[in-house]
Design a protein around this motif. Sequence first.
Motif, PDB file in Angstrom:
ATOM      1  N   ALA A  34       0.829  -1.208   0.000  1.00  0.00           N
ATOM      2  CA  ALA A  34       0.000   0.000   0.000  1.00  0.00           C
ATOM      3  C   ALA A  34       0.865   1.259   0.000  1.00  0.00           C
ATOM      4  N   MET A  35       1.943   1.261   0.783  1.00  0.00           N
ATOM      5  CA  MET A  35       2.848   2.417   0.806  1.00  0.00           C
ATOM      6  C   MET A  35       3.538   2.565  -0.544  1.00  0.00           C
ATOM      7  N   ALA A  92      12.941   2.235   4.808  1.00  0.00           N
ATOM      8  CA  ALA A  92      11.899   2.744   5.703  1.00  0.00           C
ATOM      9  C   ALA A  92      12.429   3.877   6.574  1.00  0.00           C
ATOM     10  N   TRP A  93      13.617   3.713   7.134  1.00  0.00           N
ATOM     11  CA  TRP A  93      14.188   4.784   7.955  1.00  0.00           C
ATOM     12  C   TRP A  93      14.440   6.037   7.121  1.00  0.00           C
ATOM     13  N   LEU A  94      14.959   5.854   5.905  1.00  0.00           N
ATOM     14  CA  LEU A  94      15.190   7.012   5.035  1.00  0.00           C
ATOM     15  C   LEU A  94      13.875   7.674   4.639  1.00  0.00           C
ATOM     16  N   LEU A  95      12.843   6.870   4.408  1.00  0.00           N
ATOM     17  CA  LEU A  95      11.527   7.414   4.085  1.00  0.00           C
ATOM     18  C   LEU A  95      10.968   8.215   5.253  1.00  0.00           C
ATOM     19  N   ILE A  96      11.147   7.727   6.462  1.00  0.00           N
ATOM     20  CA  ILE A  96      10.677   8.459   7.642  1.00  0.00           C
ATOM     21  C   ILE A  96      11.386   9.809   7.734  1.00  0.00           C
ATOM     22  N   VAL A  97      12.687   9.819   7.521  1.00  0.00           N
ATOM     23  CA  VAL A  97      13.435  11.088   7.538  1.00  0.00           C
ATOM     24  C   VAL A  97      12.916  12.003   6.431  1.00  0.00           C
ATOM     25  N   PHE A  98      12.696  11.449   5.253  1.00  0.00           N
ATOM     26  CA  PHE A  98      12.177  12.213   4.117  1.00  0.00           C
ATOM     27  C   PHE A  98      10.815  12.832   4.457  1.00  0.00           C
ATOM     28  N   LEU A  99       9.931  12.044   5.056  1.00  0.00           N
ATOM     29  CA  LEU A  99       8.601  12.550   5.409  1.00  0.00           C
ATOM     30  C   LEU A  99       8.686  13.687   6.420  1.00  0.00           C
ATOM     31  N   ILE A 100       9.648  13.598   7.313  1.00  0.00           N
ATOM     32  CA  ILE A 100       9.863  14.692   8.274  1.00  0.00           C
ATOM     33  C   ILE A 100      10.411  15.926   7.562  1.00  0.00           C
ATOM     34  N   LEU A 101      11.338  15.713   6.640  1.00  0.00           N
ATOM     35  CA  LEU A 101      11.977  16.842   5.945  1.00  0.00           C
ATOM     36  C   LEU A 101      11.037  17.588   4.997  1.00  0.00           C
ATOM     37  N   VAL A 102      10.061  16.900   4.413  1.00  0.00           N
ATOM     38  CA  VAL A 102       9.153  17.581   3.483  1.00  0.00           C
ATOM     39  C   VAL A 102       7.976  18.244   4.182  1.00  0.00           C
ATOM     40  N   LEU A 103       7.785  17.940   5.458  1.00  0.00           N
ATOM     41  CA  LEU A 103       6.680  18.562   6.186  1.00  0.00           C
ATOM     42  C   LEU A 103       6.753  20.089   6.184  1.00  0.00           C
ATOM     43  N   PRO A 104       7.938  20.695   6.348  1.00  0.00           N
ATOM     44  CA  PRO A 104       7.990  22.160   6.274  1.00  0.00           C
ATOM     45  C   PRO A 104       7.489  22.734   4.939  1.00  0.00           C
ATOM     46  N   ALA A 105       7.676  22.013   3.843  1.00  0.00           N
ATOM     47  CA  ALA A 105       7.154  22.479   2.556  1.00  0.00           C
ATOM     48  C   ALA A 105       5.627  22.506   2.586  1.00  0.00           C
ATOM     49  N   ASN A 106       5.030  21.525   3.235  1.00  0.00           N
ATOM     50  CA  ASN A 106       3.569  21.511   3.365  1.00  0.00           C
ATOM     51  C   ASN A 106       3.080  22.638   4.268  1.00  0.00           C
ATOM     52  N   ILE A 107       3.832  22.912   5.324  1.00  0.00           N
ATOM     53  CA  ILE A 107       3.477  24.021   6.210  1.00  0.00           C
ATOM     54  C   ILE A 107       3.602  25.343   5.458  1.00  0.00           C
ATOM     55  N   ILE A 140       4.271   8.176   8.701  1.00  0.00           N
ATOM     56  CA  ILE A 140       5.502   7.783   9.401  1.00  0.00           C
ATOM     57  C   ILE A 140       5.255   6.524  10.235  1.00  0.00           C
ATOM     58  N   VAL A 141       4.164   6.510  10.990  1.00  0.00           N
ATOM     59  CA  VAL A 141       3.827   5.341  11.810  1.00  0.00           C
ATOM     60  C   VAL A 141       3.558   4.136  10.917  1.00  0.00           C
ATOM     61  N   TRP A 142       2.854   4.349   9.828  1.00  0.00           N
ATOM     62  CA  TRP A 142       2.549   3.268   8.874  1.00  0.00           C
ATOM     63  C   TRP A 142       3.843   2.658   8.343  1.00  0.00           C
ATOM     64  N   THR A 143       4.778   3.507   7.957  1.00  0.00           N
ATOM     65  CA  THR A 143       6.060   3.038   7.443  1.00  0.00           C
ATOM     66  C   THR A 143       6.794   2.227   8.504  1.00  0.00           C
ATOM     67  N   TYR A 144       6.818   2.748   9.716  1.00  0.00           N
ATOM     68  CA  TYR A 144       7.501   2.054  10.803  1.00  0.00           C
ATOM     69  C   TYR A 144       6.871   0.675  11.048  1.00  0.00           C
ATOM     70  N   LEU A 145       5.557   0.633  11.176  1.00  0.00           N
ATOM     71  CA  LEU A 145       4.878  -0.624  11.501  1.00  0.00           C
ATOM     72  C   LEU A 145       4.966  -1.654  10.376  1.00  0.00           C
TER      73      LEU A 145
END
Length: 151
Positions: A34-35, A92-107, A140-145
């Motif tokens: 799904a991801m 998955a770890w790199l994706l989590i970092v990526f998701l954190i890094l792109v959040l400011p663009a959404n803000i 992020i949680v989905w990726t981790y789990l």
Amino acid sequence: MKPLIVLLGVFAVSLLVMKLLYGTYECALSGRIAMFAMLIFSAMGHFAFTEGMTLMIPEFIPFKTATVYLTGIVEIIFAFGLLFPNYRTLTAWLLIVFLILVLPANIYASIKQIDYQKATFNGHGLTYLWFRIPLQIFFIVWTYLSAISKY
């Protein structure tokens, strides 16, 4: 909202197919599939809505168009990486970092009221963040789990 629908829809279909084929629900594998689908869907937006996505990038960042294309390619790489067992955890770890890094663009896009699909400044504004920030945390949680956790 559309990426969430893709994620949940593909997850449900994948769970059903796994149950029919193997007699068991493979939640983690279905979660990664799904991801994968959600990341591919999201990456397509980088190429279909490049102009609007460049508006999401703050002024001080150079090479906006190249950044949009690069992040789309990175999402495709992450999508495939989640499907290969040898690369799954690192991806998955790199994706989590990526998701954190792109959040400011959404803000930033919310503050500027950017509608990336129309490349205008008539977007939903700050109210969008009430959905987007929890959604990003959910991804992020989905990726981790689905790719890291041994639950």
